[in-house]
Design a protein around this motif. Structure first.
Motif, short mmCIF file in Angstrom:
data_model
loop_
_atom_site.label_atom_id
_atom_site.label_comp_id
_atom_site.label_asym_id
_atom_site.label_seq_id
_atom_site.Cartn_x
_atom_site.Cartn_y
_atom_site.Cartn_z
N ASP A 16 1.03 -1.09 0.15
CA ASP A 16 0.03 0.10 0.02
C ASP A 16 0.78 1.24 0.04
O ASP A 16 1.40 1.58 1.04
N PHE A 17 1.31 1.77 -1.19
CA PHE A 17 2.41 2.54 -1.33
C PHE A 17 2.16 3.99 -0.58
O PHE A 17 2.99 4.32 0.15
N GLU A 18 0.67 4.35 -0.61
CA GLU A 18 0.73 5.81 0.03
C GLU A 18 0.60 5.67 1.39
O GLU A 18 1.17 6.58 2.13
N TYR A 52 0.02 -0.76 -4.83
CA TYR A 52 -0.99 -0.02 -5.18
C TYR A 52 -1.02 1.40 -4.73
O TYR A 52 -0.76 1.77 -3.60
N CYS A 53 -1.81 2.06 -5.56
CA CYS A 53 -1.82 3.65 -5.37
C CYS A 53 -2.43 4.57 -6.54
O CYS A 53 -2.32 3.80 -7.59
N ASP A 54 -2.60 5.60 -6.13
CA ASP A 54 -3.03 6.66 -7.47
C ASP A 54 -1.57 7.05 -8.05
O ASP A 54 -0.92 8.22 -7.42
N LYS A 83 -9.62 10.23 -2.15
CA LYS A 83 -9.65 8.83 -1.62
C LYS A 83 -9.78 7.64 -2.39
O LYS A 83 -10.79 8.11 -3.50
N ASN A 84 -8.83 6.99 -2.44
CA ASN A 84 -9.00 5.69 -3.32
C ASN A 84 -9.32 4.17 -2.75
O ASN A 84 -9.37 4.25 -1.48
N SER A 85 -9.39 3.49 -3.17
CA SER A 85 -9.72 1.95 -2.88
C SER A 85 -8.60 1.22 -2.96
O SER A 85 -8.61 -0.27 -3.19
N ALA A 86 -7.31 1.57 -2.84
CA ALA A 86 -6.25 0.68 -2.98
C ALA A 86 -6.25 -0.34 -1.86
O ALA A 86 -5.82 -1.46 -2.16
N ASP A 87 -6.66 -0.15 -0.55
CA ASP A 87 -6.73 -1.01 0.25
C ASP A 87 -7.55 -2.15 0.24
O ASP A 87 -7.17 -3.46 0.38
#
Length: 331
Positions: A16-18, A52-54, A83-87
Protein backbone atom coordinates in the motif's frame (compact mmCIF):
# COMPACT_ATOMS: atom_id res chain seq x y z
CA UNK A 1 4.20 -26.21 4.43
CA UNK A 2 5.69 -26.75 7.85
CA UNK A 3 8.38 -28.95 6.32
CA UNK A 4 9.69 -26.32 3.94
CA UNK A 5 13.15 -24.91 4.34
CA UNK A 6 13.89 -21.21 4.08
CA UNK A 7 15.17 -21.65 0.52
CA UNK A 8 11.82 -23.11 -0.54
CA UNK A 9 9.60 -20.27 0.66
CA UNK A 10 7.52 -18.57 -2.03
CA UNK A 11 6.79 -14.98 -1.07
CA UNK A 12 4.14 -12.56 -2.34
CA UNK A 13 4.68 -8.85 -1.69
CA UNK A 14 1.72 -6.44 -1.54
CA UNK A 15 2.43 -2.74 -0.98
CA UNK A 16 0.00 0.00 0.00
CA UNK A 17 2.40 2.63 -1.31
CA UNK A 18 0.58 5.73 -0.10
CA UNK A 19 0.62 4.39 3.45
CA UNK A 20 4.41 3.96 3.36
CA UNK A 21 5.16 7.50 2.17
CA UNK A 22 2.54 9.54 4.04
CA UNK A 23 3.73 11.07 7.33
CA UNK A 24 6.44 8.42 7.70
CA UNK A 25 9.64 10.34 6.99
CA UNK A 26 9.93 8.59 3.62
CA UNK A 27 8.93 10.44 0.47
CA UNK A 28 8.23 9.04 -2.95
CA UNK A 29 11.43 10.53 -4.38
CA UNK A 30 13.73 8.75 -1.88
CA UNK A 31 11.71 5.55 -1.43
CA UNK A 32 14.09 2.58 -1.53
CA UNK A 33 12.60 -0.91 -1.39
CA UNK A 34 15.88 -2.76 -1.91
CA UNK A 35 16.93 -3.13 1.78
CA UNK A 36 13.57 -4.73 2.61
CA UNK A 37 13.77 -6.94 -0.48
CA UNK A 38 17.22 -8.11 0.59
CA UNK A 39 15.81 -9.30 3.91
CA UNK A 40 12.94 -11.10 2.18
CA UNK A 41 15.27 -12.77 -0.33
CA UNK A 42 17.18 -14.26 2.59
CA UNK A 43 13.99 -16.13 3.48
CA UNK A 44 12.98 -17.32 0.02
CA UNK A 45 11.95 -16.28 -3.49
CA UNK A 46 9.80 -13.18 -3.92
CA UNK A 47 7.68 -14.48 -6.80
CA UNK A 48 4.94 -11.83 -6.68
CA UNK A 49 5.49 -8.08 -6.27
CA UNK A 50 2.69 -5.55 -6.55
CA UNK A 51 2.18 -1.97 -5.32
CA UNK A 52 -1.13 -0.09 -5.20
CA UNK A 53 -1.88 3.65 -5.24
CA UNK A 54 -2.88 6.58 -7.43
CA UNK A 55 0.38 6.74 -9.38
CA UNK A 56 -0.40 10.16 -10.82
CA UNK A 57 0.52 11.50 -7.36
CA UNK A 58 3.73 9.50 -6.96
CA UNK A 59 5.16 9.36 -10.47
CA UNK A 60 8.73 9.95 -9.24
CA UNK A 61 8.76 6.53 -7.52
CA UNK A 62 7.66 4.51 -10.52
CA UNK A 63 11.07 4.00 -12.11
CA UNK A 64 12.73 2.71 -8.94
CA UNK A 65 9.87 0.29 -8.28
CA UNK A 66 10.03 -0.96 -11.86
CA UNK A 67 13.77 -1.52 -11.41
CA UNK A 68 13.13 -4.01 -8.60
CA UNK A 69 10.39 -5.82 -10.49
CA UNK A 70 7.31 -4.40 -8.78
CA UNK A 71 4.07 -4.35 -10.76
CA UNK A 72 2.26 -1.03 -10.35
CA UNK A 73 -1.51 -1.14 -9.96
CA UNK A 74 -3.07 2.26 -10.56
CA UNK A 75 -6.04 3.04 -8.32
CA UNK A 76 -7.49 6.45 -9.27
CA UNK A 77 -9.42 8.45 -6.65
CA UNK A 78 -12.99 7.28 -6.30
CA UNK A 79 -14.35 10.19 -4.25
CA UNK A 80 -14.27 13.96 -4.50
CA UNK A 81 -12.04 14.05 -1.45
CA UNK A 82 -9.40 12.15 -3.42
CA UNK A 83 -9.62 8.87 -1.50
CA UNK A 84 -9.07 5.67 -3.41
CA UNK A 85 -9.76 2.01 -2.81
CA UNK A 86 -6.15 0.80 -2.92
CA UNK A 87 -6.43 -1.04 0.39
CA UNK A 88 -9.57 -2.86 -0.75
CA UNK A 89 -7.94 -3.88 -4.03
CA UNK A 90 -4.92 -5.14 -2.12
CA UNK A 91 -7.04 -7.27 0.22
CA UNK A 92 -9.04 -8.81 -2.63
CA UNK A 93 -5.93 -9.66 -4.65
CA UNK A 94 -4.14 -11.13 -1.62
CA UNK A 95 -7.03 -13.42 -0.72
CA UNK A 96 -7.50 -14.45 -4.34
CA UNK A 97 -3.81 -15.36 -4.58
CA UNK A 98 -4.01 -17.24 -1.29
CA UNK A 99 -6.78 -19.50 -2.56
CA UNK A 100 -5.50 -19.84 -6.13
CA UNK A 101 -1.76 -20.38 -5.51
CA UNK A 102 -1.18 -22.88 -2.74
CA UNK A 103 2.58 -22.90 -3.35
CA UNK A 104 2.83 -19.28 -2.13
CA UNK A 105 3.24 -19.72 1.61
CA UNK A 106 4.36 -16.25 2.75
CA UNK A 107 2.53 -12.95 2.30
CA UNK A 108 4.19 -9.59 2.92
CA UNK A 109 1.89 -6.62 3.54
CA UNK A 110 3.62 -3.30 3.00
CA UNK A 111 1.62 -1.10 5.35
CA UNK A 112 1.38 -0.18 9.00
CA UNK A 113 -2.39 0.30 8.98
CA UNK A 114 -4.43 -1.70 11.48
CA UNK A 115 -7.15 -2.01 8.82
CA UNK A 116 -5.10 -4.90 7.43
CA UNK A 117 -5.44 -6.94 10.65
CA UNK A 118 -8.41 -8.96 9.33
CA UNK A 119 -6.41 -9.83 6.21
CA UNK A 120 -3.47 -10.98 8.34
CA UNK A 121 -5.75 -13.11 10.51
CA UNK A 122 -7.39 -14.74 7.50
CA UNK A 123 -4.07 -15.51 5.80
CA UNK A 124 -2.68 -17.09 8.96
CA UNK A 125 -5.90 -19.02 9.39
CA UNK A 126 -5.19 -20.53 5.97
CA UNK A 127 -1.71 -21.63 6.99
CA UNK A 128 0.23 -18.72 5.49
CA UNK A 129 3.04 -16.79 7.12
CA UNK A 130 2.38 -13.04 7.29
CA UNK A 131 5.17 -10.45 7.35
CA UNK A 132 4.45 -6.77 7.88
CA UNK A 133 6.56 -4.03 6.29
CA UNK A 134 6.35 -0.38 7.33
CA UNK A 135 8.05 2.50 9.14
CA UNK A 136 8.13 1.90 12.88
CA UNK A 137 6.73 5.28 13.91
CA UNK A 138 3.79 4.84 11.51
CA UNK A 139 2.93 1.24 12.39
CA UNK A 140 -0.07 0.22 14.45
CA UNK A 141 0.91 -2.03 17.34
CA UNK A 142 -2.22 -4.04 16.69
CA UNK A 143 -1.09 -4.79 13.14
CA UNK A 144 2.45 -5.62 14.28
CA UNK A 145 1.08 -8.23 16.67
CA UNK A 146 -1.20 -9.62 13.95
CA UNK A 147 1.83 -10.59 11.85
CA UNK A 148 4.27 -13.47 12.25
CA UNK A 149 7.18 -11.13 11.60
CA UNK A 150 7.55 -7.40 11.07
CA UNK A 151 10.26 -5.60 9.10
CA UNK A 152 10.80 -1.91 9.74
CA UNK A 153 11.80 0.46 6.98
CA UNK A 154 14.16 3.17 8.17
CA UNK A 155 13.72 6.63 6.66
CA UNK A 156 17.14 7.62 5.34
CA UNK A 157 18.49 9.62 2.47
CA UNK A 158 19.38 7.82 -0.72
CA UNK A 159 23.08 8.53 -0.17
CA UNK A 160 23.05 7.05 3.33
CA UNK A 161 21.35 3.89 2.11
CA UNK A 162 23.81 3.41 -0.73
CA UNK A 163 26.69 3.89 1.70
CA UNK A 164 25.17 1.40 4.13
CA UNK A 165 24.73 -1.19 1.38
CA UNK A 166 28.34 -0.75 0.37
CA UNK A 167 29.45 -1.48 3.93
CA UNK A 168 27.24 -4.54 4.35
CA UNK A 169 27.79 -6.02 0.93
CA UNK A 170 31.26 -7.42 1.67
CA UNK A 171 31.62 -10.33 4.01
CA UNK A 172 34.79 -11.72 5.46
CA UNK A 173 37.64 -10.85 7.76
CA UNK A 174 38.45 -7.51 6.19
CA UNK A 175 34.98 -6.08 6.65
CA UNK A 176 34.82 -7.44 10.19
CA UNK A 177 38.14 -5.80 11.02
CA UNK A 178 36.91 -2.52 9.59
CA UNK A 179 33.79 -2.58 11.73
CA UNK A 180 35.78 -3.60 14.78
CA UNK A 181 38.24 -0.76 14.22
CA UNK A 182 35.46 1.81 14.11
CA UNK A 183 33.88 0.55 17.30
CA UNK A 184 37.19 0.24 19.07
CA UNK A 185 38.06 3.80 18.10
CA UNK A 186 41.59 2.96 16.85
CA UNK A 187 43.07 1.47 13.73
CA UNK A 188 45.20 -1.27 15.32
CA UNK A 189 44.25 -4.92 15.09
CA UNK A 190 44.18 -5.30 18.85
CA UNK A 191 41.69 -2.49 19.16
CA UNK A 192 39.58 -4.00 16.41
CA UNK A 193 39.27 -7.18 18.43
CA UNK A 194 38.23 -5.16 21.45
CA UNK A 195 35.55 -3.47 19.38
CA UNK A 196 33.96 -6.81 18.54
CA UNK A 197 34.25 -8.10 22.07
CA UNK A 198 32.69 -4.97 23.44
CA UNK A 199 29.79 -5.21 21.06
CA UNK A 200 29.11 -8.81 22.02
CA UNK A 201 29.31 -8.25 25.75
CA UNK A 202 27.22 -5.09 25.66
CA UNK A 203 29.68 -3.27 27.95
CA UNK A 204 32.25 -1.72 25.64
CA UNK A 205 30.99 -1.69 22.05
CA UNK A 206 28.78 0.88 20.40
CA UNK A 207 26.71 0.62 17.29
CA UNK A 208 27.91 2.70 14.36
CA UNK A 209 29.71 6.02 14.39
CA UNK A 210 27.09 8.05 16.18
CA UNK A 211 27.82 6.64 19.63
CA UNK A 212 24.38 5.12 20.09
CA UNK A 213 23.37 3.20 23.19
CA UNK A 214 25.52 0.27 24.24
CA UNK A 215 24.56 -3.24 23.23
CA UNK A 216 22.17 -4.72 25.76
CA UNK A 217 20.66 -8.19 25.77
CA UNK A 218 16.86 -7.83 25.50
CA UNK A 219 14.69 -9.49 28.12
CA UNK A 220 12.79 -11.47 25.47
CA UNK A 221 16.05 -13.19 24.43
CA UNK A 222 16.83 -14.27 27.98
CA UNK A 223 13.28 -15.51 28.49
CA UNK A 224 13.23 -17.59 25.30
CA UNK A 225 16.70 -19.10 25.81
CA UNK A 226 15.94 -20.14 29.38
CA UNK A 227 12.57 -21.61 28.39
CA UNK A 228 13.90 -23.60 25.42
CA UNK A 229 16.95 -24.94 27.24
CA UNK A 230 14.82 -25.98 30.20
CA UNK A 231 12.73 -28.24 27.94
CA UNK A 232 15.49 -29.31 25.54
CA UNK A 233 16.60 -32.95 25.34
CA UNK A 234 19.69 -32.13 23.27
CA UNK A 235 21.59 -29.30 21.59
CA UNK A 236 19.49 -26.51 20.07
CA UNK A 237 19.95 -24.98 16.66
CA UNK A 238 20.39 -21.18 17.06
CA UNK A 239 17.84 -20.61 14.30
CA UNK A 240 15.16 -22.16 16.55
CA UNK A 241 15.94 -19.56 19.22
CA UNK A 242 15.65 -16.72 16.70
CA UNK A 243 12.39 -18.07 15.27
CA UNK A 244 10.86 -18.40 18.74
CA UNK A 245 11.81 -14.83 19.66
CA UNK A 246 10.27 -13.52 16.44
CA UNK A 247 7.06 -15.47 17.06
CA UNK A 248 6.72 -13.78 20.44
CA UNK A 249 7.89 -10.36 19.24
CA UNK A 250 7.30 -10.05 15.46
CA UNK A 251 9.31 -6.84 15.07
CA UNK A 252 12.38 -8.16 16.91
CA UNK A 253 15.70 -7.14 15.36
CA UNK A 254 18.97 -7.72 17.21
CA UNK A 255 20.42 -4.60 15.56
CA UNK A 256 17.96 -2.46 17.52
CA UNK A 257 19.71 -3.69 20.67
CA UNK A 258 23.24 -2.98 19.44
CA UNK A 259 24.20 -6.39 17.99
CA UNK A 260 25.31 -6.59 14.36
CA UNK A 261 24.28 -10.27 14.07
CA UNK A 262 22.30 -12.81 16.06
CA UNK A 263 25.55 -14.69 16.71
CA UNK A 264 26.82 -11.63 18.60
CA UNK A 265 23.70 -11.71 20.76
CA UNK A 266 24.27 -15.40 21.53
CA UNK A 267 27.86 -14.58 22.45
CA UNK A 268 26.62 -11.99 24.94
CA UNK A 269 24.18 -14.51 26.42
CA UNK A 270 27.04 -16.98 26.78
CA UNK A 271 29.09 -14.39 28.65
CA UNK A 272 26.14 -13.90 31.00
CA UNK A 273 26.21 -17.63 31.73
CA UNK A 274 22.79 -18.39 30.23
CA UNK A 275 24.02 -20.84 27.59
CA UNK A 276 27.05 -22.55 26.12
CA UNK A 277 27.85 -22.68 22.42
CA UNK A 278 29.33 -25.86 20.95
CA UNK A 279 30.51 -26.89 17.50
CA UNK A 280 29.64 -30.19 15.84
CA UNK A 281 31.09 -30.45 12.38
CA UNK A 282 30.24 -27.29 10.51
CA UNK A 283 27.12 -26.57 12.54
CA UNK A 284 27.04 -24.59 15.77
CA UNK A 285 24.61 -25.54 18.54
CA UNK A 286 23.50 -24.18 21.89
CA UNK A 287 23.32 -26.16 25.14
CA UNK A 288 22.66 -25.30 28.77
CA UNK A 289 25.49 -23.71 30.76
CA UNK A 290 25.54 -26.60 33.27
CA UNK A 291 25.64 -29.38 30.70
CA UNK A 292 28.31 -31.84 31.87
CA UNK A 293 28.07 -34.36 29.06
CA UNK A 294 30.72 -34.18 26.34
CA UNK A 295 29.73 -32.77 22.98
CA UNK A 296 29.58 -36.22 21.40
CA UNK A 297 27.12 -37.51 23.99
CA UNK A 298 24.97 -34.42 23.57
CA UNK A 299 24.65 -35.05 19.87
CA UNK A 300 23.97 -38.75 20.40
CA UNK A 301 21.53 -38.52 23.26
CA UNK A 302 19.37 -35.66 22.01
CA UNK A 303 16.13 -36.90 20.52
CA UNK A 304 14.94 -33.51 19.29
CA UNK A 305 15.15 -32.54 15.67
CA UNK A 306 17.97 -30.11 16.40
CA UNK A 307 20.25 -32.69 18.05
CA UNK A 308 21.18 -34.98 15.19
CA UNK A 309 24.74 -33.94 14.46
CA UNK A 310 27.13 -36.91 14.12
CA UNK A 311 29.07 -37.69 17.28
CA UNK A 312 32.75 -38.67 17.34
CA UNK A 313 31.95 -41.59 19.68
CA UNK A 314 29.69 -43.14 17.07
CA UNK A 315 32.44 -42.96 14.46
CA UNK A 316 34.86 -44.65 16.87
CA UNK A 317 32.35 -47.46 17.50
CA UNK A 318 32.06 -48.08 13.77
CA UNK A 319 35.83 -48.45 13.48
CA UNK A 320 35.96 -50.93 16.37
CA UNK A 321 33.22 -53.01 14.83
CA UNK A 322 35.27 -53.38 11.66
CA UNK A 323 38.13 -55.20 13.46
CA UNK A 324 38.18 -59.04 13.10
CA UNK A 325 37.29 -61.22 16.05
CA UNK A 326 40.45 -62.76 17.67
CA UNK A 327 38.69 -66.13 18.04
CA UNK A 328 38.02 -66.19 14.31
CA UNK A 329 41.72 -65.62 13.64
CA UNK A 330 42.62 -68.61 15.86
CA UNK A 331 40.34 -70.83 13.83
Amino acid sequence: MAGRTDEQHRIALFIDFENLVTNTGISSNNFDLQPALDQLLEQGKVVFRRAYCDWSRFADAKVRLHDVGVELVDVPPSTRAGKNSADMRLVIDALELCYAREQIDTFVIGSGDSDFCPLAYKLRENGRTVIGLAVKEASSRMFVNACDQFIYMRPKSRGDKDKEHGGKGHKGDKSDEGRGGKRGGKGGKGDEGKGHKGEASGKEGHEGKGGKSKAEVPAIAREVVQSLLRRATGPLNPSLIKETIVRKEPDFDERDHGFSTFARLLEALEQEGLLRRIQQGRQGYVVGPDTDLPVASEGKGGKGRHAKAPAPVEEEDEELESYPDPEDEGL
